[in-house]
Design a protein around this motif. Structure first.
Motif, mmCIF file in Angstrom:
data_model
loop_
_atom_site.group_PDB
_atom_site.id
_atom_site.type_symbol
_atom_site.label_atom_id
_atom_site.label_comp_id
_atom_site.label_asym_id
_atom_site.label_seq_id
_atom_site.Cartn_x
_atom_site.Cartn_y
_atom_site.Cartn_z
ATOM 1 N N SER A 44 0.833 -1.200 0.000
ATOM 2 C CA SER A 44 0.000 0.000 0.000
ATOM 3 C C SER A 44 0.875 1.260 0.000
ATOM 4 O O SER A 44 2.073 1.188 0.268
ATOM 5 C CB SER A 44 -0.908 0.019 1.230
ATOM 6 O OG SER A 44 -0.126 0.149 2.414
ATOM 7 N N THR A 45 0.242 2.393 -0.276
ATOM 8 C CA THR A 45 0.965 3.665 -0.248
ATOM 9 C C THR A 45 1.571 3.912 1.126
ATOM 10 O O THR A 45 2.736 4.297 1.249
ATOM 11 C CB THR A 45 0.021 4.826 -0.607
ATOM 12 O OG1 THR A 45 -0.477 4.644 -1.934
ATOM 13 C CG2 THR A 45 0.735 6.164 -0.502
ATOM 14 N N GLU A 46 0.784 3.684 2.172
ATOM 15 C CA GLU A 46 1.267 3.922 3.521
ATOM 16 C C GLU A 46 2.419 3.002 3.885
ATOM 17 O O GLU A 46 3.378 3.416 4.553
ATOM 18 C CB GLU A 46 0.113 3.728 4.525
ATOM 19 C CG GLU A 46 -0.987 4.772 4.419
ATOM 20 C CD GLU A 46 -1.923 4.532 3.246
ATOM 21 O OE1 GLU A 46 -2.665 5.460 2.871
ATOM 22 O OE2 GLU A 46 -1.912 3.394 2.693
ATOM 23 N N MET A 47 2.367 1.734 3.436
ATOM 24 C CA MET A 47 3.434 0.800 3.743
ATOM 25 C C MET A 47 4.723 1.162 3.006
ATOM 26 O O MET A 47 5.824 1.061 3.569
ATOM 27 C CB MET A 47 3.002 -0.623 3.368
ATOM 28 C CG MET A 47 4.016 -1.687 3.778
ATOM 29 S SD MET A 47 4.387 -1.667 5.546
ATOM 30 C CE MET A 47 2.833 -2.226 6.233
ATOM 31 N N VAL A 48 4.604 1.577 1.754
ATOM 32 C CA VAL A 48 5.791 1.982 1.008
ATOM 33 C C VAL A 48 6.446 3.191 1.667
ATOM 34 O O VAL A 48 7.678 3.254 1.811
ATOM 35 C CB VAL A 48 5.426 2.293 -0.463
ATOM 36 C CG1 VAL A 48 6.605 2.936 -1.190
ATOM 37 C CG2 VAL A 48 5.014 1.014 -1.173
ATOM 38 N N MET A 49 5.640 4.154 2.090
ATOM 39 C CA MET A 49 6.166 5.311 2.810
ATOM 40 C C MET A 49 6.882 4.887 4.083
ATOM 41 O O MET A 49 7.969 5.377 4.408
ATOM 42 C CB MET A 49 5.024 6.260 3.158
ATOM 43 C CG MET A 49 4.521 7.112 2.013
ATOM 44 S SD MET A 49 5.536 8.568 1.752
ATOM 45 C CE MET A 49 5.213 9.474 3.262
ATOM 46 N N ALA A 50 6.270 3.952 4.832
ATOM 47 C CA ALA A 50 6.846 3.512 6.096
ATOM 48 C C ALA A 50 8.161 2.765 5.863
ATOM 49 O O ALA A 50 9.138 2.968 6.603
ATOM 50 C CB ALA A 50 5.852 2.632 6.844
ATOM 51 N N LEU A 51 8.208 1.882 4.870
ATOM 52 C CA LEU A 51 9.433 1.145 4.574
ATOM 53 C C LEU A 51 10.559 2.100 4.196
ATOM 54 O O LEU A 51 11.711 1.926 4.615
ATOM 55 C CB LEU A 51 9.188 0.153 3.436
ATOM 56 C CG LEU A 51 8.367 -1.090 3.766
ATOM 57 C CD1 LEU A 51 8.161 -1.928 2.512
ATOM 58 C CD2 LEU A 51 9.057 -1.905 4.844
ATOM 59 N N ARG A 52 10.213 3.092 3.408
ATOM 60 C CA ARG A 52 11.203 4.099 3.027
ATOM 61 C C ARG A 52 11.825 4.738 4.255
ATOM 62 O O ARG A 52 13.042 4.884 4.356
ATOM 63 C CB ARG A 52 10.519 5.145 2.159
ATOM 64 C CG ARG A 52 11.410 6.269 1.675
ATOM 65 C CD ARG A 52 10.560 7.401 1.125
ATOM 66 N NE ARG A 52 11.357 8.364 0.400
ATOM 67 C CZ ARG A 52 10.939 9.583 0.085
ATOM 68 N NH1 ARG A 52 9.722 9.974 0.449
ATOM 69 N NH2 ARG A 52 11.709 10.414 -0.578
ATOM 70 N N MET A 53 10.989 5.090 5.214
ATOM 71 C CA MET A 53 11.475 5.761 6.407
ATOM 72 C C MET A 53 12.164 4.807 7.375
ATOM 73 O O MET A 53 13.104 5.190 8.074
ATOM 74 C CB MET A 53 10.325 6.482 7.104
ATOM 75 C CG MET A 53 9.822 7.689 6.334
ATOM 76 S SD MET A 53 11.162 8.871 6.015
ATOM 77 C CE MET A 53 10.251 10.214 5.248
ATOM 78 N N LEU A 54 11.720 3.546 7.442
ATOM 79 C CA LEU A 54 12.386 2.568 8.294
ATOM 80 C C LEU A 54 13.845 2.381 7.891
ATOM 81 O O LEU A 54 14.718 2.157 8.739
ATOM 82 C CB LEU A 54 11.657 1.219 8.216
ATOM 83 C CG LEU A 54 10.459 1.022 9.137
ATOM 84 C CD1 LEU A 54 9.786 -0.313 8.833
ATOM 85 C CD2 LEU A 54 10.879 1.081 10.597
ATOM 86 N N ILE A 55 14.102 2.472 6.614
ATOM 87 C CA ILE A 55 15.479 2.347 6.120
ATOM 88 C C ILE A 55 16.235 3.652 6.301
ATOM 89 O O ILE A 55 17.411 3.661 6.700
ATOM 90 C CB ILE A 55 15.474 1.953 4.627
ATOM 91 C CG1 ILE A 55 14.741 0.618 4.435
ATOM 92 C CG2 ILE A 55 16.897 1.878 4.093
ATOM 93 C CD1 ILE A 55 15.306 -0.526 5.223
ATOM 94 N N ALA A 56 15.569 4.773 6.035
ATOM 95 C CA ALA A 56 16.264 6.062 6.007
ATOM 96 C C ALA A 56 16.509 6.655 7.383
ATOM 97 O O ALA A 56 17.600 7.171 7.664
ATOM 98 C CB ALA A 56 15.469 7.049 5.152
ATOM 99 N N VAL A 57 15.509 6.594 8.263
ATOM 100 C CA VAL A 57 15.607 7.298 9.546
ATOM 101 C C VAL A 57 16.792 6.856 10.392
ATOM 102 O O VAL A 57 17.490 7.707 10.975
ATOM 103 C CB VAL A 57 14.286 7.164 10.331
ATOM 104 C CG1 VAL A 57 14.462 7.620 11.772
ATOM 105 C CG2 VAL A 57 13.197 7.995 9.658
ATOM 106 N N PRO A 58 17.095 5.543 10.526
ATOM 107 C CA PRO A 58 18.278 5.165 11.313
ATOM 108 C C PRO A 58 19.566 5.809 10.821
ATOM 109 O O PRO A 58 20.442 6.150 11.622
ATOM 110 C CB PRO A 58 18.329 3.640 11.159
ATOM 111 C CG PRO A 58 16.916 3.244 10.920
ATOM 112 C CD PRO A 58 16.340 4.348 10.079
#
Length: 315
Positions: A44-58
């Motif tokens: 989903s759109t929300e999941m893709v956004m979340a995965l992007r941030m899970l990788i980037a934020v750390p």
């Protein structure tokens, strides 16, 4: 002693600043490709956004810790009065604008999305004139008209062939471009105070909290555990090549050459997106796409040329 001629001399062309901006624009163009691949796997759109941030934020948090340990002299500026605007502007650019863009991608082709999104330099220009004291340059109107005529060609083809969701997708991506244009102006003001690296870490981390939190509210923790390996792979690629690297490059470019000059490099992004969309996603590239893309790139090139000329001459 400073003479009148030296005071009025134009600023030298910053090759490094333009290099940062160009590299950021090209890497950002991969975002739509990875998102489309994830959508095709059922994300989903929300999941893709979340995965992007899970990788980037750390990564941004690690960089923030490094800045803290290094004792960067700008860290003393991170008072609540300064950090809250950084958080707000970062959320605008990395969450609100991104969410509108990803939502639009669910309805339109990646190459069309990129062409619509890349009109944000025009909004950067108008916001600069309306709100930030920039001078109006009427010679830039013609390049804008040429660009939008190209978008209309592709829009017309899409409306005849695949009309479902086209209007809502276009409006969502256009909204993303408008928000991102305003973000560029506001981000430059913050980066001049706290620096581009510190601003990026704070802004991206804040946006990540919103994106991950939104996905958890909608899908819960199980939404992440049930993802296929391929979706996780696309999320990693999106986080590294579509987010981390281009965000630092783009912000470094803004800090060196300003929002309007940085936005003038945006025309290079659609070229990469179109090539990748046709080769990887198998999207159509008809004579209408060729004509529309040519008009869009012509208008963008004329716009960028006028911006560079204005920067080099001070007019």
């Amino acid at each position: 002693m400073t003479t009148a001629s030296s005071e009025n001399a134009p600023a030298p062309f910053d090759m490094v600043g333009y290099g940062y901006a160009l590299a950021g624009a090209v890497l950002f163009s991969t975002k739509g490709i990875f998102a489309k691949l994830a959508y095709a796997e059922g994300a989903s759109t929300e999941m893709v956004m979340a995965l992007r941030m899970l990788i980037a934020v750390p990564v941004y948090l690690v960089i923030l810790v490094m800045l803290l340990r290094r004792g960067d002299k700008r860290l003393g500026l991170l008072t609540p009065k300064r950090i809250l605007p950084c958080m707000a502007v970062g959320t605008m650019g990395y969450y609100v604008s991104s969410y509108l863009d990803f939502a639009g991608l669910a309805f339109v082709d990646a190459q069309y999305e990129r062409l619509v999104l890349f009109t944000y330099p025009f909004f950067v220009f108008f916001f600069g004139v309306w709100f930030f004291g920039d001078r109006m340059k009427w010679r830039l109107i013609l390049p804008m008209l040429i660009t939008y005529s190209g978008l209309l060609v592709i829009f017309g083809w899409s409306l005849a062939v695949r009309p479902d969701g086209l209007m809502i997708g276009t409006l969502l991506v256009l909204g993303s471009a408008i928000v991102f244009a305003l973000y560029q102006h506001l981000a430059r003001r913050e980066m001049l105070i706290v620096g581009s690296a510190l601003f990026t870490c704070v802004g991206m981390a804040t946006a990540g909290v919103f994106a991950i939190g939104q996905s958890l509210v909608i899908s819960g923790v199980s939404g992440f555990t049930e993802l296929s390996p391929s979706i996780w792979f696309y999320g990693v690629m999106l986080g590294v090549f579509g987010t981390i690297l281009p965000s630092f490059l783009l912000n470094a470019g803004i800090a060196r050459i300003g929002a309007r000059a940085t936005s003038s490099t945006a025309s290079f992004g659609p070229i990469a997106t179109i090539a990748l969309a046709v080769i990887i996603l198998g999207e159509a590239f008809t004579i209408y796409h060729a004509i529309g893309t040519a008009l869009v790139l012509l208008g963008s090139s004329l716009f960028a040329g006028s911006e560079r000329k204005a920067a080099s001459t001070g007019k």
